[in-house]
Design a protein around this motif. Structure first.
Motif, PDB file in Angstrom:
ATOM      1  N   TRP A  54       0.824  -1.204   0.000  1.00 37.42           N
ATOM      2  CA  TRP A  54       0.000   0.000   0.000  1.00 37.42           C
ATOM      3  C   TRP A  54       0.861   1.258   0.000  1.00 37.42           C
ATOM      4  O   TRP A  54       0.584   2.206  -0.741  1.00 37.42           O
ATOM      5  CB  TRP A  54      -0.977   0.015   1.167  1.00 37.42           C
ATOM      6  N   THR A  91     -12.898  -0.148  11.237  1.00 38.26           N
ATOM      7  CA  THR A  91     -12.701   0.820  10.155  1.00 38.26           C
ATOM      8  C   THR A  91     -13.040   2.227  10.637  1.00 38.26           C
ATOM      9  O   THR A  91     -12.308   3.184  10.353  1.00 38.26           O
ATOM     10  CB  THR A  91     -13.538   0.432   8.929  1.00 38.26           C
ATOM     11  N   ARG A 100      -5.249   4.547   7.408  1.00 34.92           N
ATOM     12  CA  ARG A 100      -5.783   3.683   6.353  1.00 34.92           C
ATOM     13  C   ARG A 100      -5.486   2.246   6.743  1.00 34.92           C
ATOM     14  O   ARG A 100      -4.354   1.895   7.069  1.00 34.92           O
ATOM     15  CB  ARG A 100      -5.105   4.020   5.021  1.00 34.92           C
ATOM     16  N   VAL A 102      -5.075  -1.787   6.179  1.00 37.80           N
ATOM     17  CA  VAL A 102      -4.731  -2.825   5.211  1.00 37.80           C
ATOM     18  C   VAL A 102      -4.802  -4.162   5.938  1.00 37.80           C
ATOM     19  O   VAL A 102      -4.817  -4.218   7.170  1.00 37.80           O
ATOM     20  CB  VAL A 102      -3.318  -2.617   4.605  1.00 37.80           C
ATOM     21  N   TYR A 116     -14.716  -8.946   2.902  1.00 38.21           N
ATOM     22  CA  TYR A 116     -13.892  -7.767   2.645  1.00 38.21           C
ATOM     23  C   TYR A 116     -14.329  -7.074   1.357  1.00 38.21           C
ATOM     24  O   TYR A 116     -14.508  -5.853   1.326  1.00 38.21           O
ATOM     25  CB  TYR A 116     -12.412  -8.132   2.547  1.00 38.21           C
ATOM     26  N   GLU A 117     -14.510  -7.853   0.323  1.00 36.06           N
ATOM     27  CA  GLU A 117     -14.882  -7.256  -0.964  1.00 36.06           C
ATOM     28  C   GLU A 117     -16.282  -6.656  -0.924  1.00 36.06           C
ATOM     29  O   GLU A 117     -16.532  -5.597  -1.499  1.00 36.06           O
ATOM     30  CB  GLU A 117     -14.724  -8.292  -2.074  1.00 36.06           C
ATOM     31  N   TRP A 121     -13.433  -3.283   0.378  1.00 43.31           N
ATOM     32  CA  TRP A 121     -11.985  -3.407   0.417  1.00 43.31           C
ATOM     33  C   TRP A 121     -11.500  -3.791  -0.978  1.00 43.31           C
ATOM     34  O   TRP A 121     -12.164  -4.536  -1.684  1.00 43.31           O
ATOM     35  CB  TRP A 121     -11.567  -4.452   1.452  1.00 43.31           C
ATOM     36  N   ARG A 122     -10.315  -3.282  -1.351  1.00 43.59           N
ATOM     37  CA  ARG A 122      -9.773  -3.498  -2.680  1.00 43.59           C
ATOM     38  C   ARG A 122      -8.482  -4.303  -2.606  1.00 43.59           C
ATOM     39  O   ARG A 122      -7.588  -3.988  -1.810  1.00 43.59           O
ATOM     40  CB  ARG A 122      -9.508  -2.145  -3.334  1.00 43.59           C
ATOM     41  N   TYR A 142      -5.203  -6.513   0.963  1.00 41.47           N
ATOM     42  CA  TYR A 142      -6.324  -5.611   0.705  1.00 41.47           C
ATOM     43  C   TYR A 142      -6.115  -4.290   1.433  1.00 41.47           C
ATOM     44  O   TYR A 142      -5.446  -4.229   2.458  1.00 41.47           O
ATOM     45  CB  TYR A 142      -7.638  -6.222   1.225  1.00 41.47           C
ATOM     46  N   VAL A 143      -6.750  -3.232   0.898  1.00 46.02           N
ATOM     47  CA  VAL A 143      -6.798  -1.924   1.538  1.00 46.02           C
ATOM     48  C   VAL A 143      -8.267  -1.557   1.728  1.00 46.02           C
ATOM     49  O   VAL A 143      -9.116  -1.850   0.885  1.00 46.02           O
ATOM     50  CB  VAL A 143      -6.041  -0.849   0.712  1.00 46.02           C
ATOM     51  N   ALA A 144      -8.544  -0.894   2.851  1.00 41.93           N
ATOM     52  CA  ALA A 144      -9.905  -0.446   3.160  1.00 41.93           C
ATOM     53  C   ALA A 144     -10.302   0.669   2.206  1.00 41.93           C
ATOM     54  O   ALA A 144      -9.450   1.404   1.679  1.00 41.93           O
ATOM     55  CB  ALA A 144      -9.977   0.058   4.590  1.00 41.93           C
TER      56      ALA A 144
END
Length: 147
Positions: A54, A91, A100, A102, A116-117, A121-122, A142-144
């Protein structure tokens, strides 16, 4: 927890010390029927691949990143949206502090990946989770979503 779900994959000799680690910024539990059935923590980065990915991709400082970790809900308490509630709480905590989040998740944990998705989350990359005596398994980072 580990015997029932295989989490954490590397096992924990002292679960209470693991949950109260000095790397934990904040943590929460979920209860059902007067029993703890879930947990999540926001953690100080400690060399996680998701943090490195990230910060490389975003240019964001390590000081502005935290790790969502130790998320679990017991099998008996699933289907109650407790994992989602724990994730949203963590979050909100991070966003209120300008952090942020992760995380990394083993590819075998498909239900967690779907959660998550679904929460926005990406995926930011792939990694290998190493544990035990030379064992490893594939994982995703993943990142939020931004606030």
């Amino acid at each position: 927890m580990e015997a029932a779900d295989g989490y954490p994959v590397e096992g924990v000799a002292d679960p209470e010390a693991w949950l109260r680690s000095g790397d934990v910024l904040a943590s929460w539990v979920a209860e059902a029927d007067h029993q703890v059935v879930g947990h999540v923590a926001v953690m100080i980065p400690n060399g996680e691949d998701a943090v490195a990915l990230w910060t490389q991709q975003s240019g964001e400082s390590h000081e502005r990143v935290a790790v969502l970790g130790r998320l679990f809900v017991t099998k008996s308490a699933r289907k109650r949206a407790l994992g989602e509630k724990l994730m949203r709480t963590a979050t909100a905590y991070a966003q209120a502090r300008g952090l942020r989040l992760v995380l990394d998740v083993m590819t075998k944990d498909t239900a967690a990946i779907r959660l998550y998705e679904r929460l926005g989350w990406r995926k930011i990359g792939d990694t290998t989770h190493r544990y035990g005596d030379g064992q490893q398994t594939s994982a995703l980072c993943y990142v939020a979503p931004s606030s």
